[in-house]
Scaffold this motif. Sequence first.
Motif, PDB file in Angstrom:
ATOM      1  N   ALA A  70       0.700  -1.401  -0.067  1.00  0.00           N
ATOM      2  CA  ALA A  70      -0.035   0.053  -0.060  1.00  0.00           C
ATOM      3  C   ALA A  70       0.825   1.255   0.005  1.00  0.00           C
ATOM      4  O   ALA A  70       0.393   2.197  -0.920  1.00  0.00           O
ATOM      5  N   ASN A  71       1.857   1.203   0.786  1.00  0.00           N
ATOM      6  CA  ASN A  71       2.956   2.381   0.790  1.00  0.00           C
ATOM      7  C   ASN A  71       3.585   2.654  -0.538  1.00  0.00           C
ATOM      8  O   ASN A  71       4.059   3.628  -1.015  1.00  0.00           O
ATOM      9  N   VAL A  72       4.154   1.372  -1.171  1.00  0.00           N
ATOM     10  CA  VAL A  72       4.969   1.329  -2.306  1.00  0.00           C
ATOM     11  C   VAL A  72       4.026   2.010  -3.484  1.00  0.00           C
ATOM     12  O   VAL A  72       4.426   2.793  -4.330  1.00  0.00           O
ATOM     13  N   LEU A  73       2.894   1.698  -3.296  1.00  0.00           N
ATOM     14  CA  LEU A  73       1.750   2.196  -4.446  1.00  0.00           C
ATOM     15  C   LEU A  73       1.432   3.547  -4.635  1.00  0.00           C
ATOM     16  O   LEU A  73       1.230   4.220  -5.722  1.00  0.00           O
ATOM     17  N   LYS A  74       1.702   4.232  -3.237  1.00  0.00           N
ATOM     18  CA  LYS A  74       1.470   5.727  -3.152  1.00  0.00           C
ATOM     19  C   LYS A  74       2.584   6.494  -3.904  1.00  0.00           C
ATOM     20  O   LYS A  74       2.431   7.391  -4.364  1.00  0.00           O
ATOM     21  N   ILE A  75       3.821   5.777  -3.992  1.00  0.00           N
ATOM     22  CA  ILE A  75       4.923   6.354  -4.701  1.00  0.00           C
ATOM     23  C   ILE A  75       5.257   5.826  -6.093  1.00  0.00           C
ATOM     24  O   ILE A  75       5.970   6.334  -6.756  1.00  0.00           O
TER      25      ILE A  75
END
Length: 124
Positions: A70-75
């Motif tokens: 989820a955090n990776v997909l934000k960036i």
Amino acid sequence: MIERLNDVPIKTTADGAVIRVHDVAQVRDGYMPQQNVVRQDGIRSTLLSILKNGSVSTLDVASGIKAAMANVLKIAPANLQVKQFADQSVFVKAAVSGVVREGVIAAALTALMILLFSVHGEAR
């Protein structure tokens, strides 16, 4: 190059210390060069397999990976498509649920048998 992933920050603790990937894992290129082609819906793709190591729970690893993604997909670039291919935690959850269900049934039947034998013993 891949060793730099070991320095990626994961979390900052309450006292301000930064926990990095190398504190909890080891990123390394341990696979042979790719000999096959991965396709999804006919489109060439990339497959990233994540395997648990040691005594870590499969459920903990799966939930941690989902939270990290989820955090990776934000960036990540907006046109990057990420799809989950397989998740062993589904089978682990089903197995745990089955064991709990069978345990409850066994406990209920045992209690019933004890009750029946104690009532039958008092009737004599």
